[in-house]
Motif scaffolding. Structure first.
Motif, PDB file in Angstrom:
ATOM      1  N   ASP A  70       0.810  -1.218   0.000  1.00  0.00           N
ATOM      2  CA  ASP A  70       0.000   0.000   0.000  1.00  0.00           C
ATOM      3  C   ASP A  70       0.844   1.269   0.000  1.00  0.00           C
ATOM      4  O   ASP A  70       0.298   2.373   0.014  1.00  0.00           O
ATOM      5  N   ARG A  71       2.170   1.117  -0.003  1.00  0.00           N
ATOM      6  CA  ARG A  71       3.032   2.302   0.026  1.00  0.00           C
ATOM      7  C   ARG A  71       2.981   3.028  -1.314  1.00  0.00           C
ATOM      8  O   ARG A  71       2.856   2.415  -2.369  1.00  0.00           O
ATOM      9  N   GLN A  72       3.115   4.340  -1.248  1.00  0.00           N
ATOM     10  CA  GLN A  72       3.157   5.119  -2.479  1.00  0.00           C
ATOM     11  C   GLN A  72       4.463   4.832  -3.211  1.00  0.00           C
ATOM     12  O   GLN A  72       5.524   4.707  -2.595  1.00  0.00           O
ATOM     13  N   ALA A  73       4.381   4.717  -4.521  1.00  0.00           N
ATOM     14  CA  ALA A  73       5.573   4.468  -5.329  1.00  0.00           C
ATOM     15  C   ALA A  73       5.541   5.372  -6.548  1.00  0.00           C
ATOM     16  O   ALA A  73       4.471   5.660  -7.099  1.00  0.00           O
ATOM     17  N   THR A  74       6.707   5.817  -6.952  1.00  0.00           N
ATOM     18  CA  THR A  74       6.836   6.579  -8.188  1.00  0.00           C
ATOM     19  C   THR A  74       7.193   5.622  -9.314  1.00  0.00           C
ATOM     20  O   THR A  74       8.223   4.940  -9.256  1.00  0.00           O
ATOM     21  N   VAL A  75       6.334   5.550 -10.313  1.00  0.00           N
ATOM     22  CA  VAL A  75       6.536   4.669 -11.463  1.00  0.00           C
ATOM     23  C   VAL A  75       6.859   5.543 -12.664  1.00  0.00           C
ATOM     24  O   VAL A  75       6.088   6.457 -13.005  1.00  0.00           O
ATOM     25  N   VAL A  76       8.001   5.283 -13.306  1.00  0.00           N
ATOM     26  CA  VAL A  76       8.391   6.000 -14.521  1.00  0.00           C
ATOM     27  C   VAL A  76       8.315   5.024 -15.686  1.00  0.00           C
ATOM     28  O   VAL A  76       9.013   4.004 -15.699  1.00  0.00           O
ATOM     29  N   ASP A  77       7.467   5.326 -16.638  1.00  0.00           N
ATOM     30  CA  ASP A  77       7.196   4.460 -17.782  1.00  0.00           C
ATOM     31  C   ASP A  77       7.892   5.055 -19.008  1.00  0.00           C
ATOM     32  O   ASP A  77       7.440   6.052 -19.568  1.00  0.00           O
ATOM     33  N   GLY A  97       4.899   9.244 -17.346  1.00  0.00           N
ATOM     34  CA  GLY A  97       5.081   8.624 -18.644  1.00  0.00           C
ATOM     35  C   GLY A  97       5.995   9.466 -19.512  1.00  0.00           C
ATOM     36  O   GLY A  97       5.802  10.678 -19.638  1.00  0.00           O
ATOM     37  N   VAL A  98       6.999   8.839 -20.083  1.00  0.00           N
ATOM     38  CA  VAL A  98       7.947   9.518 -20.968  1.00  0.00           C
ATOM     39  C   VAL A  98       7.791   8.923 -22.358  1.00  0.00           C
ATOM     40  O   VAL A  98       7.904   7.702 -22.534  1.00  0.00           O
ATOM     41  N   GLU A  99       7.522   9.770 -23.353  1.00  0.00           N
ATOM     42  CA  GLU A  99       7.252   9.298 -24.712  1.00  0.00           C
ATOM     43  C   GLU A  99       8.009  10.157 -25.723  1.00  0.00           C
ATOM     44  O   GLU A  99       8.019  11.383 -25.627  1.00  0.00           O
ATOM     45  N   PHE A 100       8.620   9.496 -26.704  1.00  0.00           N
ATOM     46  CA  PHE A 100       9.431  10.181 -27.710  1.00  0.00           C
ATOM     47  C   PHE A 100       8.584  10.887 -28.757  1.00  0.00           C
ATOM     48  O   PHE A 100       8.902  11.987 -29.210  1.00  0.00           O
ATOM     49  N   SER A 101       7.472  10.279 -29.159  1.00  0.00           N
ATOM     50  CA  SER A 101       6.662  10.797 -30.263  1.00  0.00           C
ATOM     51  C   SER A 101       5.734  11.917 -29.801  1.00  0.00           C
ATOM     52  O   SER A 101       4.875  11.699 -28.932  1.00  0.00           O
ATOM     53  N   PRO A 102       5.829  13.113 -30.373  1.00  0.00           N
ATOM     54  CA  PRO A 102       4.899  14.193 -29.998  1.00  0.00           C
ATOM     55  C   PRO A 102       3.442  13.845 -30.285  1.00  0.00           C
ATOM     56  O   PRO A 102       2.551  14.187 -29.504  1.00  0.00           O
ATOM     57  N   LEU A 120       2.758  13.350 -17.891  1.00  0.00           N
ATOM     58  CA  LEU A 120       3.300  12.915 -19.176  1.00  0.00           C
ATOM     59  C   LEU A 120       4.267  13.966 -19.698  1.00  0.00           C
ATOM     60  O   LEU A 120       3.991  15.169 -19.611  1.00  0.00           O
ATOM     61  N   GLU A 121       5.386  13.515 -20.265  1.00  0.00           N
ATOM     62  CA  GLU A 121       6.363  14.450 -20.806  1.00  0.00           C
ATOM     63  C   GLU A 121       7.121  13.807 -21.954  1.00  0.00           C
ATOM     64  O   GLU A 121       7.231  12.590 -22.048  1.00  0.00           O
ATOM     65  N   ARG A 122       7.622  14.664 -22.836  1.00  0.00           N
ATOM     66  CA  ARG A 122       8.346  14.159 -23.993  1.00  0.00           C
ATOM     67  C   ARG A 122       9.803  13.903 -23.641  1.00  0.00           C
ATOM     68  O   ARG A 122      10.436  14.679 -22.916  1.00  0.00           O
TER      69      ARG A 122
END
Length: 282
Positions: A70-77, A97-102, A120-122
């Motif tokens: 139940d602990r909070q976690a930072t997930v980077v996709d 979320g990190v995504e290359f395509s604009p 979300l960020e590029r």
């Protein structure tokens, strides 16, 4: 790091089906133009409903629950695509979320507008827009095979994961045809051993290989292609859209498949290229 075994008839069938699928899609040319064609509005229902994706999303959620409770976690996709996995994670999760395509990023932003805890960020390899050690759990699915320097990419994944944090990582484990570079931008495929070595060299200890049920999913794919062809034919004959994914038969089949393939959370599949790894503590 290509698969060493000799190709069989099914490998040749995979290549033929991919050639057919790419007839009306962008082939790998300039990186940004190619990746901007991965997802369109027409792909959203298919991506969200395909049982192969649902199986992965639920596997990720199960593993996160086992690791953090139940602990909070930072997930980077990394290479998040439509960020669809975010819907399946606990509400307390801080999802990046990190995504290359604009174009894909803009579509994902529309789909998740107003959803709390989703950022979300590029960005992309070799320099991710994430600080050192910010991720409790990093996700990177079917991305590194698209990167020319895969070792540098995995070292970058190690940088963003905190010491003692985790990485869920997957790469293709099927036979590699050189034509895959021009068809889908794959520079290599992997074996279970080469995928594990790649992570170890970057500072990760592999916890286990998540069972992939590769044989089952391969034959499922052939049935899926045939069913899509039938749905397309019926749409043309009736003049009305026929959706495979909204059918009661498909939903019932999906529930059955997910129940049968539920991950036990313990077994290590040494041949798997879907790996749970832990960043070493200095």
């Amino acid at each position: 790091m290509t698969t060493a075994r000799r190709p069989g008839l099914l490998d040749q069938l995979d290549l033929a089906l991919l050639r057919l699928a790419k007839r009306r899609r962008e082939r790998f040319s300039t990186e940004e133009a190619f990746y901007d064609t991965f997802f369109t509005d027409a792909d959203v229902e298919k991506y969200r409903s395909d049982v192969r994706n649902l199986w992965r999303f639920r596997t990720v959620a199960d593993i996160q629950a086992r690791l953090f409770g139940d602990r909070q976690a930072t997930v980077v996709d990394v290479g998040c695509g439509l960020a669809a996995v975010a819907v399946h994670l606990p509400a307390a999760t801080a999802y990046r979320g990190v995504e290359f395509s604009p174009a894909t990023l803009a579509l994902a932003a529309r789909l998740h507008a107003g959803r709390p805890g989703v950022r979300l960020e590029r960005g992309g390899f070799p320099d991710l827009p994430v600080g050192d050690g910010e991720a409790d759990l990093a996700l990177c699915f079917e991305v590194v095979e698209h990167v020319r320097d895969d070792r540098a990419a995995v070292r970058e994944l190690a940088r963003i994961v905190r010491p003692g944090g985790y990485l869920l990582f997957s790469v293709p484990g099927t036979h590699y045809w050189p034509e895959y570079e021009s068809l889908i931008g794959h520079f290599r495929h992997y074996t279970g051993d080469t995928a594990r070595d790649l992570l170890r060299d970057a500072g990760f200890d592999v916890v286990r290989g998540v069972p992939q049920h590769r044989g089952f999913w391969r034959f499922y794919h052939y049935g899926y292609v045939a069913a899509l062809a039938v749905a397309t034919l019926l749409s043309r004959l009736t003049g009305r859209p026929v959706s495979l994914f909204s059918s009661g038969v498909y939903r019932a089949l999906s529930r059955r498949i997910l129940a049968v393939l539920a991950d036990d959370g313990v077994r290590d599949d040494p041949g798997s290229t879907f790996l749970l790894a832990r960043r070493r503590v200095p």
